[in-house]
Scaffold this motif. Structure first.
Motif, PDB file in Angstrom:
ATOM      1  N   UNK A   1     -29.696  -4.122  13.524  1.00 54.83           N
ATOM      2  CA  UNK A   1     -29.839  -4.748  12.089  1.00 54.83           C
ATOM      3  C   UNK A   1     -30.626  -5.668  11.787  1.00 54.83           C
ATOM      4  N   UNK A   2     -30.776  -7.059  12.387  1.00 53.92           N
ATOM      5  CA  UNK A   2     -31.307  -8.474  12.211  1.00 53.92           C
ATOM      6  C   UNK A   2     -32.569  -7.978  12.315  1.00 53.92           C
ATOM      7  N   UNK A   3     -33.166  -6.978  13.084  1.00 57.28           N
ATOM      8  CA  UNK A   3     -34.421  -7.565  13.278  1.00 57.28           C
ATOM      9  C   UNK A   3     -35.464  -7.015  12.717  1.00 57.28           C
ATOM     10  N   UNK A   4     -36.381  -8.096  12.277  1.00 53.57           N
ATOM     11  CA  UNK A   4     -37.699  -7.523  10.671  1.00 53.57           C
ATOM     12  C   UNK A   4     -38.753  -8.932  11.058  1.00 53.57           C
ATOM     13  N   UNK A   5     -39.778  -7.599  10.704  1.00 49.73           N
ATOM     14  CA  UNK A   5     -40.591  -8.752  10.824  1.00 49.73           C
ATOM     15  C   UNK A   5     -40.745 -10.013   9.424  1.00 49.73           C
ATOM     16  N   UNK A   6     -42.075 -10.931  10.118  1.00 54.39           N
ATOM     17  CA  UNK A   6     -42.037 -12.469   9.142  1.00 54.39           C
ATOM     18  C   UNK A   6     -42.699 -11.677   8.129  1.00 54.39           C
ATOM     19  N   UNK A   7     -43.070 -10.776   7.972  1.00 56.51           N
ATOM     20  CA  UNK A   7     -44.572 -10.527   6.720  1.00 56.51           C
ATOM     21  C   UNK A   7     -45.011  -9.168   6.983  1.00 56.51           C
TER      22      UNK A   7
END
Length: 244
Positions: free
Chosen positions: A137-143
């Motif tokens: 759940x912490x994997x996300x794009x930087x933009x």
């Protein structure tokens, strides 16, 4: 005291493979460079685990040395190794099967069983990790459309960042964009609108004038047909409006 310090440096140099490894660990891991113990195993990400029950008290006798010192987070420790690190398990994950086999020999079953598992853990899903991050759940794009090179998330890949059900950021609850109508519907379309305000902005001055002063003396009754919030609630509950 000086001789003991010298011996610690000599042991650390031998243990870390020279001055480069020692200084790198001193910069990033505090007192870990001078902490020596027995190598117990390595996880899929490359983190190495050590134990020393002789020189350190309980709670400090087990530790991990990360594979990537500069980009390490405690959540990158796999659950099975976390149980060993916190002394919840007596054996390392690599020794679990042997330990279960040893313990099951001490159990005298009270009744025959057709269960395919010989231990109380039961069915286990295969464990996957995303660049060492087990908390997906912490994997996300930087933009938008950028991705995240640190965790290996490619551009335009969907984020795994958790959102509550009902959140406008949850993909399952994002409303589909739909138009209410089109001013040029008779001509094949070209000026779609989503609401009355949008429709008003798309209308030309001539169309607005025709709306206010309709030709041939025809009264414009569009506004008179609008329902009040109270009337909409009555119809939604299956009621009827008096006089309509």
């Amino acid at each position: 005291m000086p001789w003991g310090l010298i011996e610690n440096f000599r042991t650390a140099l031998q243990y870390r493979g020279g001055w480069k490894g020692l200084l790198q660990h001193m910069y990033s891991n505090g007192d870990f460079p001078f902490k020596v113990g027995t190598y117990m195993g390595c996880d899929a990400y490359g983190n190495r685990y050590y134990e020393n029950r002789v020189d350190y008290p309980t709670g400090q006798h087990r530790w991990v040395e990360p594979a990537d010192i500069q980009n390490f987070d405690s959540s990158q420790i796999p659950p099975e190794w976390h149980g060993w690190m916190t002394s919840m398990n007596d054996v390392t994950p690599s020794q679990e099967d042997e330990y279960f086999e040893k313990m099951t020999k001490r159990i005298n079953p009270s009744a025959p069983s057709d269960a395919p598992y010989k231990h109380n853990i039961g069915y286990q899903n295969e464990l996957f990790h995303f660049n060492g991050m087990h908390n997906q759940s912490q994997i996300r794009s930087r933009g938008y459309g950028i991705g995240n090179s640190i965790v290996g998330l490619p551009p335009f890949a969907p984020d795994a960042y958790y959102t509550q059900p009902g959140s406008p950021y949850n993909p399952a609850f994002i409303r589909k964009f739909e138009y209410e109508g089109d001013l040029d519907e008779a001509k094949g379309g070209g000026r779609p609108y989503k609401n009355d305000l949008w429709k008003e902005r798309l209308m030309t001055a001539a169309e607005k004038e025709a709306k206010v002063n309709p030709p041939n003396g025809v009264d414009f009754v569009e506004s008179s047909n609008k329902l009040t919030p109270r009337e909409e609630a009555i119809l939604a509950r299956g009621g009827t409006l008096p006089g309509k």
